[in-house]
Scaffold this motif. Structure first.
Motif: not given
Length: 395
Positions: A133-147, A170-182
């Motif tokens: 399971v691989v997911t993407l982490a791109f959002d922050e508090r205050g960024a409102r989804g703007n990567p 970060v969708l499904d972060a708790h079961v992810a085998d890899l997180i792609l972080v921006s």
């Protein structure tokens, strides 16, 4: 897949070919038998540690659906994005909580669009077999989804990098085998995407269960050390244009289209269930569906779904037929807004037409409204996407 030429202009084919119709039929049969909406209630009440069925996920992999778009060189089937949306639409009918969006629309797309051959070889086969399971982490508090507005930082350290910052939703972060972080490579530097092991020292993942019972998480990075090979695409990716900004945008555009396809399935199922209820429920010695006012409301929803379907299918075709990210972005914004508005409208009306029983937790129709409310703001609000559409069209 073909391009129809009419009056000298290319148009998009919005019908499924024979193989795609067979794929749709097979997936529909599978989800009807193995993924009833009611299991969302069961998973919630049992406080399931995954939040989805590992066995259903494994069966989907065995049927080849997780590797539909993965290149054959990496153990996939090498089909197009349109084929993937056929699967997503049918899965959306039953609101399946399996990590389709995180893994197939975020993680896999990022790896296929920006990964090196070694990075693709390391992860894509595992995605195709359902083992990763691989997911993407791109959002922050205050960024409102703007990567592009985040504060996560990647500082060069020796031959590698040290990552710090917090990512939310970060969708499904708790079961992810890899997180792609921006993260920005140096203060004011280009944006990079980094392959991060969730179990690495300094990484903390906190699980959250969203309104629609999907899994999300907060990922905190405290001086996480990664090697140079963790940078998606290598140093060359930072030197092209605006670095990883364009890559993240391309990934999110595809995610918007795929999510819109899933929403299309959800609204179709909610509408069909509601029409069936109107035909079955008797009031004043007449079926509810015989009242003209309700017929008019149902007809309006039918038209809204048809418009959303056209926008979603067109956007999915553009991904395969056009190599222009700008065109994909325009169609992605259109499809997501159309699908968001239609899904929310259909789900809300479904509750109204079901009456009091629709408000109870025992009835499945309420899950569609919760999913519609969540997807409404996922990967960009309607206002933000309308602004993006206007900007891309030069308004």
């Amino acid at each position: 897949m073909s391009v129809v030429v009419s009056n000298g202009q290319e148009t998009l084919t919005l019908v499924l070919d024979e193989e795609q119709q067979m794929l749709r039929s097979t997936v529909r049969q599978f989800v009807d038998q193995h993924a009833p909406v009611g299991r969302l209630r069961t998973l919630r009440d049992a406080r399931d540690e995954r939040g989805y069925s590992a066995s259903v996920w494994s069966e989907m992999a065995e049927l080849g659906w997780l590797g539909l778009q993965v290149p054959e060189a990496h153990d996939g089937l090498g089909l197009g994005f349109f084929d993937l949306t056929v699967v997503l639409e049918q899965c959306g009918r039953k609101l399946m909580p399996e990590p389709l969006v995180s893994t197939l629309l975020l993680g896999a797309q990022a790896l296929m669009l920006g990964g090196t051959e070694a990075q693709q070889a390391a992860w894509l086969p595992g995605i195709a077999t359902g083992e990763k399971v691989v997911t993407l982490a791109f959002d922050e508090r205050g960024a409102r989804g703007n990567p592009h507005a985040g504060k996560a930082l990647a500082a060069r350290s020796g031959a590698g990098f040290t990552l710090s910052g917090t990512r939310v939703g970060v969708l499904d972060a708790h079961v992810a085998d890899l997180i792609l972080v921006s993260a920005q490579v140096g203060e004011g530097g280009p944006l990079g995407l980094f392959l991060v092991d969730p179990k690495a020292a300094g990484v903390t993942v906190t699980r959250h269960v969203a309104l629609d019972l999907r899994n999300a998480g907060t990922v905190t990075l405290a001086d996480v050390a990664v090697g140079a090979e963790a940078l998606l695409g290598g140093d060359a990716a930072l030197e092209v244009g605006d670095g990883g900004v364009a890559l993240v945008d391309r990934v999110l555009d595809r995610a918007r289209i795929g999510l819109a396809a899933e929403m299309l399935g959800g609204m179709e199922q909610a509408f069909e269930d509601t029409v069936a209820y109107l035909k079955e429920r008797v009031q004043f010695d007449r079926p509810l569906g015989s009242f003209q006012a309700l017929q008019h409301r149902a007809a309006r929803l039918y038209c809204s779904i048809a418009l959303a379907r056209s926008a979603v299918l067109a956007a999915a075709r553009v991904v395969d037929q056009s190599g222009d990210p700008r065109e994909v972005a325009k169609y992605a914004a259109l499809a997501k807004v159309r699908a968001s508005e239609a899904f929310y409208d259909v789900a809300r009306e479904a509750i109204q037409m079901h009456g009091g029983i629709g408000m109870t937790d025992e009835h499945d129709i309420g899950f569609y409204l919760k999913r519609a409310q969540t997807t409404l703001v996922t990967f960009g609000t309607n206002d933000a996407l309308r602004a993006r559409w206007a900007e891309l069209n030069g308004y």
